[in-house]
Design a protein around this motif. Sequence first.
Motif, short mmCIF file in Angstrom:
data_model
loop_
_atom_site.label_atom_id
_atom_site.label_comp_id
_atom_site.label_asym_id
_atom_site.label_seq_id
_atom_site.Cartn_x
_atom_site.Cartn_y
_atom_site.Cartn_z
N SER A 154 30.89 -47.35 -27.78
CA SER A 154 29.63 -46.75 -27.34
C SER A 154 29.18 -47.34 -26.01
O SER A 154 29.39 -48.52 -25.73
CB SER A 154 28.55 -46.99 -28.41
OG SER A 154 27.28 -46.60 -27.92
N ARG A 155 28.59 -46.47 -25.17
CA ARG A 155 28.06 -46.93 -23.90
C ARG A 155 27.01 -48.03 -24.12
O ARG A 155 26.85 -48.93 -23.30
CB ARG A 155 27.43 -45.75 -23.15
CG ARG A 155 26.79 -46.14 -21.80
CD ARG A 155 26.14 -44.95 -21.15
NE ARG A 155 27.14 -43.96 -20.75
CZ ARG A 155 27.78 -43.97 -19.60
NH1 ARG A 155 27.54 -44.93 -18.72
NH2 ARG A 155 28.66 -43.04 -19.31
N SER A 156 26.27 -47.94 -25.24
CA SER A 156 25.22 -48.92 -25.51
C SER A 156 25.79 -50.32 -25.76
O SER A 156 25.05 -51.29 -25.71
CB SER A 156 24.40 -48.48 -26.73
OG SER A 156 25.22 -48.42 -27.90
N LEU A 157 27.08 -50.40 -26.01
CA LEU A 157 27.70 -51.69 -26.28
C LEU A 157 28.39 -52.28 -25.05
O LEU A 157 28.95 -53.38 -25.13
CB LEU A 157 28.73 -51.55 -27.41
CG LEU A 157 28.20 -51.01 -28.75
CD1 LEU A 157 29.35 -50.84 -29.73
CD2 LEU A 157 27.15 -51.94 -29.33
#
Length: 556
Positions: free
Chosen positions: A447-450
């Motif tokens: 995920s981009r959030s990670l």
Amino acid sequence: MKKVFFTILGILVFCGLFAQEIPQKISYQGKLLENGNPVNGTKSITFTISTWSETKSVTVNNGLYSVTLGETTPIPTSIFDNTSSVTLQISVEGVTLSPQTDILSVAYAYKAYKAEKSVDAEKIAGNPVSGTPSTNQVLKWNGTQWVPNTDLTGGPPTGTASGDLSGNYPNPKVIGLQNKPVSSLAPSTNKVLKWDGSQWKPQIDETLNGTQAGGDLSGNYPNPKVIGLQNRPVSSSTPSTNQVLTWSGNQWKPSNPTGSSLWSQSGSNIFYNSGNVGIGTSNPYGIFEVFSTSNVEEYVTSGSATGSARTWYSSGSVGFGNSWNVGIRGDLNKGYAIESYSGGWAPRLFITQAGNVGINTSNPQELLNVAGGTIEVYPATDGQRGIRIRSADQSENFILDMKNDGTMQIGANSGTMQLSSTFGVDSRNLSGTWRPMSASSFNVRSSRSLKSNIKYIDQFGTAYWLEQILLMKPANYIYNWEAESTQSRLGFIVEELPEELKGQDGKSVNLYALTSAGIVGIKGLYLMLEKQQELIKSLQEEIEALKNKEDNHETN
């Protein structure tokens, strides 16, 4: 304007320097003016007498100051020898003052001058002195003059000792008392000197042996018997345990203690039914409290070589089999246990002298042994350390085994699945052979959030990975621990791969990175094909144009 310093008043208190016993100092007071005005503050003043000089930081108050010359550098007496006039030169902040100050003698200095002249004349009170003295000699009058001679008026004697002494002065040895010889035998502790008829000799003091004792004592010395206290007789009756001496009216007699006591007695037992008991405290918090400002130690000891000592607690009435009982027991050469009681004592937590801890077992074989489904922390008896969870039947079959080499096995019969930093993830088949584990899917969080520092691969990057993929050399192989008959595997030699595709241990392949590199390479291949397609189209258009030109030429 240039500053001009000058001294308008100076007073010298001169201590005669001819006698070496007195301090070689001179007290001096002066008044300092600057352009006619009194000076205030601290000034650096240098005082000079002949070859002697000393600089001081002097505090001046309304022009007045006072110093002691010779404090730092003693004034030598030699500067006053054979000199009819001696002056003091003063410099302030580097400016030399004038005129110089004459050093004058006080009245009693004439007496010192006369004494000096008397000594110089080699006379004492008019009587002549003669001769060169030696060390420790004194002056003695021989009738006509003072001459150096040996001092016989005091000090230790010299020469050979005699009488009750032997040896030489000043350290003779006592060999007799009142002309009676003393034995040279070395004495022992508590011995006394006794006359044996010919000499004083060290012997045991037996002056009281055999003598009849008296007063509160009977029998003979040295072993008399106490029969009274303060001239009051003591009974000869044999006392019993815990009895005390009580005055019966005519003698001290053994008897049982009487009077009020907080403790009651029942046979050989004593008890206390009300209040709390405190040791080291007058305000016990509970029924029994031991208090100390230092370490508190409680000892419960069994006198039996094979027995045990137990401290137990109950939540019900006195006795076993009540609502709750727990005990702390120590066994000789075994260990210590926390037990519960239900018809009999059963260990719940046991600590051996070797340090092993057992839960529901009194014989833990590992650092931690949980009976009835165990968790064990085992030492390096087999070269490994780790944590092992066994099945409830206490067999060798274990559910989970984690070792300090990074290996973890899960399942009975020494594991059905193995996680290893060396071999990866393997499973055991029915024949007991470890093989790489397969799965329907592997998911990697992406995920981009990670993520951070995201940089997309450009056309140069795609070209780089296409080139790296073309350089990779797929190979068939089997692992060292596999039999020669094992089917060959397809893969890569990790040492030959780019660093970006290697696992953290340097011996494995990062499959996610390898897959990503393949996709980037495919993209690079696609871009290269696009360029080739554009080149082919351009060439086709040129060919078509040439054909049309040739056809037009033939028509004309």
